[in-house]
Motif scaffolding. Structure first.
Motif, PDB file in Angstrom:
ATOM      1  N   THR A 239       0.538  -0.986   0.100  1.00  0.00           N
ATOM      2  CA  THR A 239      -0.038   0.353  -0.016  1.00  0.00           C
ATOM      3  C   THR A 239       0.670   1.613   0.220  1.00  0.00           C
ATOM      4  OG1 THR A 239      -1.950   0.915   1.450  1.00  0.00           O
ATOM      5  CG2 THR A 239      -0.226  -0.304   2.685  1.00  0.00           C
ATOM      6  N   VAL A 240       0.830   1.756  -0.237  1.00  0.00           N
ATOM      7  CA  VAL A 240       0.991   3.164  -0.839  1.00  0.00           C
ATOM      8  C   VAL A 240       0.272   4.442  -0.668  1.00  0.00           C
ATOM      9  CG1 VAL A 240       3.113   4.500  -2.211  1.00  0.00           C
ATOM     10  CG2 VAL A 240       2.926   2.214  -2.518  1.00  0.00           C
ATOM     11  N   GLY A 241      -0.930   4.367  -0.143  1.00  0.00           N
ATOM     12  CA  GLY A 241      -2.001   5.443   0.073  1.00  0.00           C
ATOM     13  C   GLY A 241      -3.134   5.325   0.823  1.00  0.00           C
ATOM     14  N   PHE A 242      -3.387   6.082   2.364  1.00  0.00           N
ATOM     15  CA  PHE A 242      -4.023   5.302   2.544  1.00  0.00           C
ATOM     16  C   PHE A 242      -5.245   7.013   3.257  1.00  0.00           C
ATOM     17  CE2 PHE A 242      -0.544   3.865   4.925  1.00  0.00           C
ATOM     18  CZ  PHE A 242      -0.186   4.688   6.402  1.00  0.00           C
ATOM     19  N   ASP A 243      -6.169   6.387   4.333  1.00  0.00           N
ATOM     20  CA  ASP A 243      -6.559   7.992   4.833  1.00  0.00           C
ATOM     21  C   ASP A 243      -7.931   7.327   5.499  1.00  0.00           C
ATOM     22  OD1 ASP A 243      -6.945  10.950   5.310  1.00  0.00           O
ATOM     23  OD2 ASP A 243      -8.385  11.135   3.914  1.00  0.00           O
ATOM     24  N   THR A 248     -15.946   7.971  10.884  1.00  0.00           N
ATOM     25  CA  THR A 248     -15.972   6.765  11.290  1.00  0.00           C
ATOM     26  C   THR A 248     -14.164   6.596  12.392  1.00  0.00           C
ATOM     27  OG1 THR A 248     -15.464   5.241   9.518  1.00  0.00           O
ATOM     28  CG2 THR A 248     -17.861   5.595  10.349  1.00  0.00           C
ATOM     29  N   GLY A 249     -13.379   7.093  11.550  1.00  0.00           N
ATOM     30  CA  GLY A 249     -12.316   6.833  11.683  1.00  0.00           C
ATOM     31  C   GLY A 249     -11.464   5.804  11.015  1.00  0.00           C
ATOM     32  N   GLU A 250     -12.801   5.323  10.667  1.00  0.00           N
ATOM     33  CA  GLU A 250     -11.953   3.824   9.871  1.00  0.00           C
ATOM     34  C   GLU A 250     -10.777   4.147   8.519  1.00  0.00           C
ATOM     35  OE1 GLU A 250     -15.828   1.145  10.243  1.00  0.00           O
ATOM     36  OE2 GLU A 250     -15.411   2.427   8.265  1.00  0.00           O
ATOM     37  N   LEU A 251      -9.120   2.822   9.170  1.00  0.00           N
ATOM     38  CA  LEU A 251      -8.697   3.184   7.808  1.00  0.00           C
ATOM     39  C   LEU A 251      -8.995   2.711   6.809  1.00  0.00           C
ATOM     40  CD1 LEU A 251      -5.540   4.254   7.345  1.00  0.00           C
ATOM     41  CD2 LEU A 251      -4.865   1.232   8.210  1.00  0.00           C
ATOM     42  N   TRP A 252      -9.238   3.840   5.647  1.00  0.00           N
ATOM     43  CA  TRP A 252      -8.944   2.963   4.243  1.00  0.00           C
ATOM     44  C   TRP A 252      -7.991   2.991   3.898  1.00  0.00           C
ATOM     45  CZ3 TRP A 252     -14.192   1.158   0.623  1.00  0.00           C
ATOM     46  CH2 TRP A 252     -15.272   1.809   2.093  1.00  0.00           C
ATOM     47  N   PHE A 253      -7.588   2.265   2.101  1.00  0.00           N
ATOM     48  CA  PHE A 253      -6.369   1.899   2.172  1.00  0.00           C
ATOM     49  C   PHE A 253      -6.282   1.270   0.571  1.00  0.00           C
ATOM     50  CE2 PHE A 253      -6.152  -1.801   4.711  1.00  0.00           C
ATOM     51  CZ  PHE A 253      -5.111  -2.468   3.862  1.00  0.00           C
ATOM     52  N   THR A 254      -5.075   1.983  -0.394  1.00  0.00           N
ATOM     53  CA  THR A 254      -5.224   1.023  -1.249  1.00  0.00           C
ATOM     54  C   THR A 254      -4.066  -0.099  -1.335  1.00  0.00           C
ATOM     55  OG1 THR A 254      -3.718   2.978  -2.776  1.00  0.00           O
ATOM     56  CG2 THR A 254      -5.823   3.192  -2.988  1.00  0.00           C
ATOM     57  N   ASP A 255      -4.093  -1.088  -2.662  1.00  0.00           N
ATOM     58  CA  ASP A 255      -3.630  -1.618  -2.034  1.00  0.00           C
ATOM     59  C   ASP A 255      -2.544  -2.987  -3.830  1.00  0.00           C
ATOM     60  OD1 ASP A 255      -1.177  -4.134  -1.493  1.00  0.00           O
ATOM     61  OD2 ASP A 255      -3.015  -5.159  -0.807  1.00  0.00           O
ATOM     62  N   ASN A 256      -1.749  -3.089  -4.028  1.00  0.00           N
ATOM     63  CA  ASN A 256      -1.617  -3.283  -5.060  1.00  0.00           C
ATOM     64  C   ASN A 256      -0.808  -4.313  -5.319  1.00  0.00           C
ATOM     65  OD1 ASN A 256      -0.094  -0.261  -7.435  1.00  0.00           O
ATOM     66  ND2 ASN A 256      -0.926  -0.060  -4.802  1.00  0.00           N
ATOM     67  N   ARG A 272     -10.983  -1.465   3.545  1.00  0.00           N
ATOM     68  CA  ARG A 272     -11.788  -0.831   4.274  1.00  0.00           C
ATOM     69  C   ARG A 272     -10.892  -1.988   5.784  1.00  0.00           C
ATOM     70  NH1 ARG A 272     -15.729  -2.872   7.663  1.00  0.00           N
ATOM     71  NH2 ARG A 272     -16.466  -1.476   8.947  1.00  0.00           N
ATOM     72  N   LEU A 273     -10.262  -1.173   6.916  1.00  0.00           N
ATOM     73  CA  LEU A 273     -10.410  -2.399   7.608  1.00  0.00           C
ATOM     74  C   LEU A 273     -11.034  -1.651   9.288  1.00  0.00           C
ATOM     75  CD1 LEU A 273      -7.777  -3.517   9.743  1.00  0.00           C
ATOM     76  CD2 LEU A 273      -6.804  -1.030  10.944  1.00  0.00           C
ATOM     77  N   GLY A 274     -11.854  -2.761   9.209  1.00  0.00           N
ATOM     78  CA  GLY A 274     -13.292  -2.967  10.287  1.00  0.00           C
ATOM     79  C   GLY A 274     -12.830  -2.885  11.307  1.00  0.00           C
ATOM     80  N   TYR A 332     -20.050  14.253  -3.613  1.00  0.00           N
ATOM     81  CA  TYR A 332     -18.360  14.316  -3.774  1.00  0.00           C
ATOM     82  C   TYR A 332     -17.697  14.587  -2.154  1.00  0.00           C
ATOM     83  CZ  TYR A 332     -18.033  14.247  -8.848  1.00  0.00           C
ATOM     84  OH  TYR A 332     -17.729  13.988  -9.941  1.00  0.00           O
ATOM     85  N   ARG A 333     -19.084  14.631  -1.388  1.00  0.00           N
ATOM     86  CA  ARG A 333     -18.102  14.762   0.015  1.00  0.00           C
ATOM     87  C   ARG A 333     -18.360  13.970   0.901  1.00  0.00           C
ATOM     88  NH1 ARG A 333     -20.257  18.814   3.414  1.00  0.00           N
ATOM     89  NH2 ARG A 333     -20.096  20.526   1.419  1.00  0.00           N
ATOM     90  N   ASP A 334     -16.966  12.978   1.610  1.00  0.00           N
ATOM     91  CA  ASP A 334     -16.366  12.098   1.898  1.00  0.00           C
ATOM     92  C   ASP A 334     -16.746  10.744   1.457  1.00  0.00           C
ATOM     93  OD1 ASP A 334     -17.647  13.328   4.133  1.00  0.00           O
ATOM     94  OD2 ASP A 334     -19.201  12.546   4.623  1.00  0.00           O
ATOM     95  N   ALA A 335     -16.691  11.562  -0.281  1.00  0.00           N
ATOM     96  CA  ALA A 335     -16.087  10.235  -0.977  1.00  0.00           C
ATOM     97  C   ALA A 335     -14.370  10.209  -1.199  1.00  0.00           C
ATOM     98  CB  ALA A 335     -16.542  10.740  -2.203  1.00  0.00           C
ATOM     99  N   ILE A 336     -13.922   9.145  -2.067  1.00  0.00           N
ATOM    100  CA  ILE A 336     -12.552   9.078  -1.613  1.00  0.00           C
ATOM    101  C   ILE A 336     -11.961   9.547  -3.489  1.00  0.00           C
ATOM    102  CG2 ILE A 336     -10.775   7.503  -1.378  1.00  0.00           C
ATOM    103  CD1 ILE A 336     -12.917   5.929   0.456  1.00  0.00           C
ATOM    104  N   PHE A 337     -10.839   9.952  -3.327  1.00  0.00           N
ATOM    105  CA  PHE A 337     -10.210  10.367  -4.958  1.00  0.00           C
ATOM    106  C   PHE A 337      -8.616   9.150  -4.387  1.00  0.00           C
ATOM    107  CE2 PHE A 337     -12.715  14.363  -4.836  1.00  0.00           C
ATOM    108  CZ  PHE A 337     -13.171  13.928  -5.753  1.00  0.00           C
ATOM    109  N   ILE A 338      -8.810   8.454  -5.685  1.00  0.00           N
ATOM    110  CA  ILE A 338      -7.833   7.590  -6.001  1.00  0.00           C
ATOM    111  C   ILE A 338      -6.950   8.036  -6.949  1.00  0.00           C
ATOM    112  CG2 ILE A 338      -6.778   5.309  -6.078  1.00  0.00           C
ATOM    113  CD1 ILE A 338      -9.673   4.855  -4.946  1.00  0.00           C
TER     114      ILE A 338
END
Length: 420
Positions: A239-243, A248-256, A272-274, A332-338
């Motif tokens: 992963t080279v990107g997360f937010d 909720t504060g949950e961690l979301w991340f990309t993965d190659n 999504r990390l639950g 676009y509110r609370d959407a994720i740009f990747i």
């Protein structure tokens, strides 16, 4: 979708190999692998003459008139401009308290600072000669930089820049963090979470291999001084990107995902990390439940967390951020740009763009759609730019770093006249 077990995957491979979808012939020997570059690990012997290989990043300045901002295509009402340029290899971004933009790189070994002078920006090299200083993060007046295993902290850096002073030597936090020094997938992304901890990924030191689940293919978190390490997620190849979700504060991340399994699979991931400690599959299980043909077993995917969304294989989704601004329309509110850096391990290129991911009502899944396109010319199978990171400005505009051109684009929105 149920997991694909080895017998099922074998039938799938045989059924579609002639169409070029999955190719899993015998692998090269361990001795041959050691003689090959890291990116070629896992390449079958029959593909030894394949022309596929990573695209080199230019390490010279692209003249402003050659930056392909006019290629960019966006939804109605959005526009793009070159906000900053002259930063070869520009990748991950972080914003200082006083509005300074900090930019990391890989091959050129530099960290840049961009100061906004109103109608123009000034670019400064604040560090160079580092080993792939990709990750940058800012907190409490200090800039944190990750260069493979090194973690550096530059205190009160915006004050020094504002006064035109030399940047003092950074505080060396490397020993405190104790990160491995592997270069393969060793470049880092950095982000502070809502808990005030610094989150740091440690990629797999290979294309596909068994790893120590307490060291590699993980996302760690630390106190800002490097103490109290915790493993937040396992089975994360690179992963080279997360937010963090703004509510909720949950961690979301990309993965190659893994190379050389096939040109058209497995797909790259948005996760999504639950719960802390969840396992996302690597190396036994890929994407939407594809069991690895070499390292997986029949039930390899049963206890793994599958992606919230899957994007094109080898498209390299990297930097991602939740949008919380007020400039863009409400949808676009609370959407994720990747940002997707773009493919190399497939014949027909894909990526080189920015996607938007809109979350489902229950917040567990996401739908992906194009947002910024135009840098990939499918007719010529060529590209003119490589987006790596996205970052929201205080006014709600979106910045996009272009590693290929060493530039930062600013995307803004004004309601089209036909909507007024």
């Amino acid at each position: 979708m149920p997991p694909l077990t080895p017998p099922t995957l074998t039938r799938l491979v045989l059924a579609v190999a002639t169409a070029g979808s999955f190719i899993v012939p015998p692998l090269v020997s361990a001795e041959e692998q050691e003689q090959e570059p890291a990116w070629a690990q896992g390449r079958a012997a029959e593909l030894g003459e394949s022309p596929l290989s990573p695209h080199a990043t230019p390490l010279t300045i692209t003249p402003e008139e050659d930056i392909p901002v006019d290629h960019l295509r966006l939804p109605d009402g959005f526009s793009a401009e070159v906000w900053a340029h002259g930063m070869p290899g520009a990748r991950m971004m972080a914003l200082g308290d006083e509005g300074t933009l900090f930019v990391g790189t890989r091959g050129i070994g530099r960290v840049y600072a961009v100061t906004d002078q109103g109608d123009a920006r000034e670019t400064h090299i604040i560090a160079e000669g580092l080993g792939q200083p990709n990750g940058v993060a800012f907190k409490d007046g200090s800039l944190y930089v990750a260069a493979i295993n090194r973690i550096l902290r530059y205190d009160d850096i915006e004050s020094h820049l504002a006064q035109g002073e030399d940047i003092p030597e950074p505080e060396e936090l490397t020993e405190a963090f104790g990160l491995p020094d592997d270069e393969h997938h060793g470049w880092k992304f950095l982000a502070f979470g809502p808990d005030g901890r610094l989150y740091v990924p440690v990629g797999a030191p290979c294309n596909g291999c068994e790893v120590d689940p307490d060291t590699h293919a993980t996302i760690h978190s630390f106190e800002a001084d490097g103490s109290d390490m915790r493993i937040e997620a396992r089975g994360v190849r690179n992963t080279v990107g997360f937010d963090f979700h703004p509510e909720t504060g949950e961690l979301w991340f990309t993965d190659n995902n893994q190379d050389w399994i096939g040109e058209h699979g497995p797909g790259d991931e948005l996760n999504r990390l639950g719960e802390p400690g969840e396992h996302f599959g690597f190396p036994e299980c890929h994407s939407v439940g594809i069991v690895d043909p070499e390292l997986g077993s029949a039930n390899a995917c049963d206890d793994k967390t599958l992606p919230a969304a899957v994007t094109d294989p080898h498209s390299a989704p990297l930097g991602m951020r939740f949008y919380t601004g007020e400039m863009f329309p409400e949808e676009y509110r609370d959407a994720i740009f990747i940002a997707r850096r773009g493919s190399w391990n497939r014949t027909l290129s894909v990526g080189y763009d920015v996607l938007v991911a809109k979350l489902s009502e229950d917040g567990l899944r996401a739908d992906l759609s194009p947002f910024m396109v135009g840098l990939l010319d499918p007719r010529e199978n060529s590209f003119s730019g490589r987006p790596v990171d996205v970052l929201q400005m205080t006014d709600g505009a979106l910045l996009v770093s272009d590693e290929q051109n060493g530039a930062i684009y600013r995307i803004s929105y004004e309601s089209p006249s036909y909507m007024e």
